[in-house]
Design a protein around this motif. Structure first.
Motif, short mmCIF file in Angstrom:
data_model
loop_
_atom_site.label_atom_id
_atom_site.label_comp_id
_atom_site.label_asym_id
_atom_site.label_seq_id
_atom_site.Cartn_x
_atom_site.Cartn_y
_atom_site.Cartn_z
N THR A 532 0.84 -1.21 0.00
CA THR A 532 0.00 0.00 0.00
C THR A 532 0.87 1.25 0.00
OG1 THR A 532 -1.72 -1.19 1.22
CG2 THR A 532 -1.83 1.23 1.24
N ALA A 533 1.95 1.23 0.77
CA ALA A 533 2.83 2.39 0.84
C ALA A 533 3.45 2.69 -0.52
CB ALA A 533 3.92 2.15 1.88
N PHE A 534 3.91 1.65 -1.23
CA PHE A 534 4.49 1.87 -2.56
C PHE A 534 3.43 2.35 -3.54
CE2 PHE A 534 8.24 -0.45 -1.11
CZ PHE A 534 9.26 0.21 -1.79
N SER A 535 2.22 1.80 -3.45
CA SER A 535 1.13 2.25 -4.33
C SER A 535 0.82 3.71 -4.09
CB SER A 535 -0.12 1.40 -4.09
OG SER A 535 0.11 0.05 -4.44
N THR A 536 0.88 4.11 -2.82
CA THR A 536 0.63 5.51 -2.47
C THR A 536 1.72 6.41 -3.05
OG1 THR A 536 -0.44 4.82 -0.42
CG2 THR A 536 0.27 7.11 -0.55
N PHE A 537 2.96 5.95 -3.00
CA PHE A 537 4.06 6.75 -3.57
C PHE A 537 3.88 6.90 -5.07
CE2 PHE A 537 8.18 7.07 -5.67
CZ PHE A 537 8.73 8.17 -5.03
N VAL A 538 3.55 5.81 -5.76
CA VAL A 538 3.34 5.87 -7.21
C VAL A 538 2.19 6.82 -7.54
CG1 VAL A 538 2.63 4.54 -9.24
CG2 VAL A 538 4.33 3.60 -7.66
N ALA A 539 1.09 6.73 -6.78
CA ALA A 539 -0.06 7.62 -7.01
C ALA A 539 0.34 9.07 -6.80
CB ALA A 539 -1.20 7.25 -6.06
N MET A 540 1.19 9.33 -5.80
CA MET A 540 1.66 10.70 -5.55
C MET A 540 2.49 11.21 -6.73
SD MET A 540 4.22 12.01 -2.53
CE MET A 540 5.63 11.27 -3.40
N LEU A 549 3.18 19.69 -10.60
CA LEU A 549 3.95 19.96 -9.40
C LEU A 549 5.40 19.51 -9.62
CD1 LEU A 549 3.89 20.93 -6.43
CD2 LEU A 549 3.34 18.57 -5.77
N ASP A 550 6.35 20.43 -9.47
CA ASP A 550 7.74 20.09 -9.78
C ASP A 550 8.45 19.49 -8.58
OD1 ASP A 550 8.28 22.21 -8.09
OD2 ASP A 550 9.02 23.54 -9.67
N PHE A 551 9.70 19.14 -8.80
CA PHE A 551 10.52 18.47 -7.79
C PHE A 551 10.61 19.27 -6.48
CE2 PHE A 551 14.97 18.13 -6.14
CZ PHE A 551 14.89 16.85 -5.63
N SER A 552 10.95 20.54 -6.59
CA SER A 552 11.10 21.37 -5.38
C SER A 552 9.78 21.52 -4.65
CB SER A 552 11.66 22.74 -5.76
OG SER A 552 12.94 22.62 -6.36
N ALA A 570 -1.84 7.07 5.21
CA ALA A 570 -2.13 7.20 3.78
C ALA A 570 -3.12 8.34 3.55
CB ALA A 570 -2.68 5.89 3.24
N GLN A 571 -4.07 8.51 4.48
CA GLN A 571 -5.05 9.58 4.36
C GLN A 571 -4.40 10.95 4.45
OE1 GLN A 571 -8.18 9.29 3.46
NE2 GLN A 571 -8.42 11.52 3.47
N SER A 572 -3.28 11.04 5.22
CA SER A 572 -2.57 12.31 5.35
C SER A 572 -2.03 12.78 4.02
CB SER A 572 -1.40 12.18 6.34
OG SER A 572 -1.82 11.66 7.58
N LEU A 573 -1.80 11.83 3.09
CA LEU A 573 -1.23 12.16 1.79
C LEU A 573 -2.29 12.33 0.70
CD1 LEU A 573 1.77 9.69 1.81
CD2 LEU A 573 1.95 12.16 1.70
N ALA A 574 -3.57 12.35 1.10
CA ALA A 574 -4.64 12.37 0.11
C ALA A 574 -4.53 13.56 -0.83
CB ALA A 574 -6.00 12.39 0.82
N ALA A 575 -4.11 14.72 -0.30
CA ALA A 575 -4.01 15.90 -1.15
C ALA A 575 -2.91 15.74 -2.20
CB ALA A 575 -3.73 17.14 -0.29
N LEU A 576 -1.90 14.94 -1.90
CA LEU A 576 -0.78 14.76 -2.83
C LEU A 576 -1.01 13.61 -3.81
CD1 LEU A 576 2.30 15.29 -0.47
CD2 LEU A 576 1.35 16.88 -2.15
N THR A 577 -1.97 12.75 -3.50
CA THR A 577 -2.24 11.61 -4.39
C THR A 577 -3.47 11.82 -5.25
OG1 THR A 577 -3.53 10.49 -2.67
CG2 THR A 577 -1.17 9.99 -2.77
N GLY A 578 -4.20 12.94 -5.02
CA GLY A 578 -5.40 13.21 -5.80
C GLY A 578 -6.62 12.50 -5.27
N GLU A 579 -6.55 11.94 -4.05
CA GLU A 579 -7.68 11.20 -3.49
C GLU A 579 -8.35 11.96 -2.37
OE1 GLU A 579 -6.36 7.37 -2.36
OE2 GLU A 579 -5.65 6.82 -4.36
N GLU A 580 -8.06 13.25 -2.25
CA GLU A 580 -8.65 14.06 -1.19
C GLU A 580 -10.16 14.13 -1.38
OE1 GLU A 580 -7.38 18.12 1.10
OE2 GLU A 580 -7.27 18.09 -1.07
N ALA A 581 -10.87 13.96 -0.27
CA ALA A 581 -12.34 13.96 -0.34
C ALA A 581 -12.84 15.30 -0.86
CB ALA A 581 -12.92 13.67 1.04
N THR A 582 -13.81 15.25 -1.73
CA THR A 582 -14.36 16.49 -2.28
C THR A 582 -15.55 16.92 -1.45
OG1 THR A 582 -15.75 15.20 -3.77
CG2 THR A 582 -13.61 15.93 -4.61
#
Length: 582
Positions: A532-540, A549-552, A570-582
């Motif tokens: 799950t952690a690797f999937s989250t990184f790939v999604a990010m 969004l660039d490197f910096s 994983a929920q903490s990263l929702a904004a960076l993975t595009g899965e943030e609740a609307t």
């Protein structure tokens, strides 16, 4: 810090390659085994009279060289004076270097009894007891010296009863089958047309005074056949006339064995190393005997020929007609000869010899663990990275496959009492961990994945150092504690598989070095297993590319997240993975 282990390998006799090659094969496994058990490679020093010390340099071994008796005779040096100087040199070197282990090959008292005064010294002594002519083995000094060794290893397969002090380990070979070059690649490098029959020709390492005449006889007999191509392994000690021709490849480098998969047959002298390597690799071979002081080549060849493993050319004159006839017979019977040869020398005994020599220093459990971890394929993958790879192997494998520490704990006299005092669930967990670390199937799977990563790391910026840092970072980021019920080796194989997938991925506009830096900054997710952690990184990463969004910018957001959240999910990263609740 404990003292680095020191080993001296002793091959002071003639000018040739035989003893050095055999010792070097065992020394590689000594370096590997001691390295992983001590977490750093030992210091290994060769004392030798061989005139081909470049082979030791190429293998990464330091050496001190004495003049060989051959050179002493050629230069007219007084032999008694040479022996006096040589004894002092040997004694002084061993006394100053102070090894933990001295390994001697073939001649237990030394070439001229120079070791007799040293065999009661306060270090371990191991002897590689290669078979010699009976009249040589029965000499009083030979027999007396044998009794002064702590361990005796025999580099031959065991056939029947033998002395209980001896460890019969099988033939020691310089080549691992895993190091063979594919036949098509080998032929291309050698410049051999695919329609030609490739025949390997050898008279040993080149140091024998009759090697030029032997090679010339074989080349003269066979070079006129347009269907053949001759690979002439003259050897690094060859000083005779170079031979050439359109259907001949001349080879003086010591590392000719990796090309053997391309050879259809061989005609060779019956020296210990080349003889057993050709049989082990299944090359249909015709052997002839050279006269040696202690080595009975004729007996070696005759015994294997009776088992159908080779053909014996009992003709010291190397008659051209006899050579052509013998080669024709070998090619006609190539399938049966190849199968019988492999069965005659089925394994490389070098690793077994090394472990037997170390049995006085390490426990059986430690050596068994080292054997299970140090596969030839894995060792070669590390060593492809040179000295850095050797150091990494020694430091890294105990962390990745830590059964040695568990075995050592389990063998402690207080262990069972300690386990008995634990609550039932805790005792059960201890036994689960012990059992998991002995899972051979999962160990093999993890090792295969590690070999793949080691091969791929050569393309990484920073090479193996970058890979080490990446794996260590991943082990902290995705700990076993996040994998309920998983065994160590299953978790490790999955971790390495995910890293392999990460290295194989590409994101447009993102250099691999930048992706790896982002991964190093990526936080540990406390509510996610490693998949799950690797999937989250790939999604990010996918979301960052999609949104521009660039490197910096991504690094800044990750660092801010780690600063503001004590436990990241994983929920903490929702904004960076595009899965943030609307």
């Amino acid at each position: 810090m404990a003292k680095i282990k020191r080993i001296v390998c002793y091959a002071v006799n003639g000018s040739g390659l035989g003893h050095v090659t055999r010792l070097m094969s065992v020394a590689k496994w000594l370096r590997r085994t001691v390295g992983v058990l001590e977490r750093r490679p030992p210091e290994i020093l060769f004392l030798t009279s061989s005139e081909a010390t470049q082979v030791l340099l190429q293998a990464g071994f330091a050496s001190f060289k004495l003049p060989s008796k051959t050179i002493v005779r050629q230069t007219g040096m007084d032999m008694l004076e040479y022996r006096r100087l040589a004894r002092q040199f040997v004694w002084q070197t061993l006394g100053t270097f102070a090894p933990d282990l001295l390994v001697v090959d073939t001649f237990p008292s030394g070439s001229f009894d120079e070791l007799l005064q040293l065999l009661d010294a306060p270090f371990q002594k191991g002897f590689i007891h290669r078979r010699v002519k009976p009249e040589y083995a029965q000499r009083p000094t030979f027999q007396a010296a044998l009794g002064l060794y702590d361990s005796i290893v025999v580099p031959h397969a065991s056939h029947g009863p033998h002395d209980a002090r001896e460890a019969w380990c099988g033939e020691v070979l310089h080549i691992e089958r895993e190091a063979l070059m594919p036949a098509q690649q080998a032929r291309a490098q050698l410049g051999v047309p695919p329609e030609r029959t490739l025949v390997y020709v050898s008279a040993g390492g080149g140091g024998d005074p009759h090697s030029q005449a032997a090679l010339a006889s074989v080349v003269e007999a066979l070079s006129g056949d347009p269907t053949l191509h001759l690979l002439v392994g003259a050897g690094p000690l060859y000083r005779g006339t170079r031979m050439g021709g359109q259907n001949l490849t001349w080879f003086t480098e010591p590392e000719v064995a990796p090309y053997m998969a391309a050879c259809d047959a061989a005609i060779s002298a019956g020296g210990y190393n080349t003889f057993h390597e050709l049989l082990h690799l299944g090359v249909p071979s015709v052997f002839f005997a050279q006269a040696k002081v202690a080595d009975d080549q004729a007996h070696r060849i005759q015994t294997a020929a009776q088992a159908g493993a080779c053909l014996w050319l009992d003709d010291s004159a190397l008659d051209p007609a006899a050579l052509r006839t013998a080669l024709s017979r070998a090619l006609e019977a190539r399938e049966s000869l190849s199968a019988n040869a492999r069965a005659y020398v089925p394994q490389n005994g070098a690793a077994r010899c090394a472990r037997a020599l170390l049995a006085q220093t390490y426990s059986a459990a430690q050596l068994a663990w080292a054997e299970s971890v140090l596969t030839p394929t894995l060792a070669l993958a590390f060593e492809a990275h040179g000295p850095e790879g050797q150091r990494t192997m020694a430091q890294w494998l105990p962390q990745l496959f830590p059964a040695v520490h568990i075995d050592s704990l389990e063998s402690h006299p207080s262990f069972q009492a300690l386990v008995a005092s634990l609550p039932a669930d805790a005792a059960q967990e201890v036994q689960r961990v012990l059992t998991a670390t002995r899972d051979t199937q999962n160990s093999d799977a993890a090792a295969r994945r590690l070999v793949t990563l080691l091969d791929e790391s050569q393309a990484l910026p920073g090479g193996i150092s970058t890979l080490c840092a990446l794996v260590e970072n991943a082990m902290k980021k995705h700990p076993l504690a996040n994998e309920p019920g998983a065994a160590w080796l299953i978790w490790l194989e999955r971790l390495l598989t995910q890293l392999h997938g990460l290295l194989a991925r590409c994101w447009e506009g993102w250099p691999q070095e930048s992706v790896l830096q982002v991964y190093r900054t990526f936080p540990r997710l406390f509510d996610a297993d490693l998949d799950t952690a690797f999937s989250t990184f790939v999604a990010m990463m996918d979301h960052s590319v999609a949104t521009g969004l660039d490197f910096s910018g991504l690094l800044q957001k990750l660092r801010a997240l780690k600063f503001t959240h004590k436990r990241i999910t994983a929920q903490s990263l929702a904004a960076l993975t595009g899965e943030e609740a609307t």
